[in-house]
Design a protein around this motif. Structure first.
Motif, PDB file in Angstrom:
ATOM      1  N   THR A 177       0.830  -1.208   0.000  1.00 38.56           N
ATOM      2  CA  THR A 177       0.000   0.000   0.000  1.00 38.56           C
ATOM      3  C   THR A 177       0.864   1.257   0.000  1.00 38.56           C
ATOM      4  N   ARG A 215       2.510   1.811  -3.293  1.00 39.91           N
ATOM      5  CA  ARG A 215       1.569   2.365  -4.276  1.00 39.91           C
ATOM      6  C   ARG A 215       1.382   3.856  -4.052  1.00 39.91           C
ATOM      7  N   LYS A 216       1.354   4.262  -2.788  1.00 43.56           N
ATOM      8  CA  LYS A 216       1.216   5.692  -2.466  1.00 43.56           C
ATOM      9  C   LYS A 216       2.391   6.486  -3.037  1.00 43.56           C
ATOM     10  N   LYS A 239       3.759   6.116  -5.753  1.00 42.83           N
ATOM     11  CA  LYS A 239       3.554   6.302  -7.185  1.00 42.83           C
ATOM     12  C   LYS A 239       2.408   7.268  -7.491  1.00 42.83           C
ATOM     13  N   ASP A 240       1.620   7.625  -6.475  1.00 39.84           N
ATOM     14  CA  ASP A 240       0.462   8.503  -6.677  1.00 39.84           C
ATOM     15  C   ASP A 240       0.890   9.953  -6.892  1.00 39.84           C
TER      16      ASP A 240
END
Length: 128
Positions: A32, A35-36, A38-39
């Motif tokens: 998680t 992924r953050k 990459k935001d």
């Protein structure tokens, strides 16, 4: 110009605090947080929670132009207060903050539960 996920990742790296400690304190999984990173844009509550853990104030990391276009930033018009603020208004604000924290905690738990479910599905059925 780096996006918010990159800024968050760099601040964590510079803090010297391990990703493991951060995800444990946030109640999320390692995938998680990766992924953050990459935001392009991040939720302000998430950023503030990470900031508390690593002892970093992210309010100075984003430019005014960048902040005005973020989905979690609201433009507040401040008017001069002609009357003193009542205690009732202060209590409502505190109650809203409490509800916001509860909602963020539930969201974090929900995401962790979904990720655990997906990992279980992969163990049981394997990749497609």
């Amino acid at each position: 110009m780096p996006h918010q996920g990159e800024i968050l990742q760099e601040a964590i790296k510079n803090s010297g605090i391990s990703i493991t400690r951060i995800v444990e304190e946030l109640g999320i999984t390692r995938p998680t947080i990766y992924r953050k990173f990459k935001d392009d844009t991040l939720d302000v509550n998430f950023v503030q929670a990470v900031g508390k853990i690593i002892g970093h104030d992210f309010s100075n990391d984003f430019t005014i132009i960048q902040q005005s276009t973020l989905p979690f930033v609201t433009n507040v018009t401040r008017n001069a207060v002609s009357q003193p603020v009542s205690v009732r208004a202060a209590n409502n604000s505190a109650a809203e903050m409490d509800v916001s924290k509860q909602l963020m905690a539930l969201q974090t738990k929900y995401i962790a539960l979904l990720e655990a479910y997906n990992e279980l599905l992969l163990k049981v059925y394997g990749p497609r």
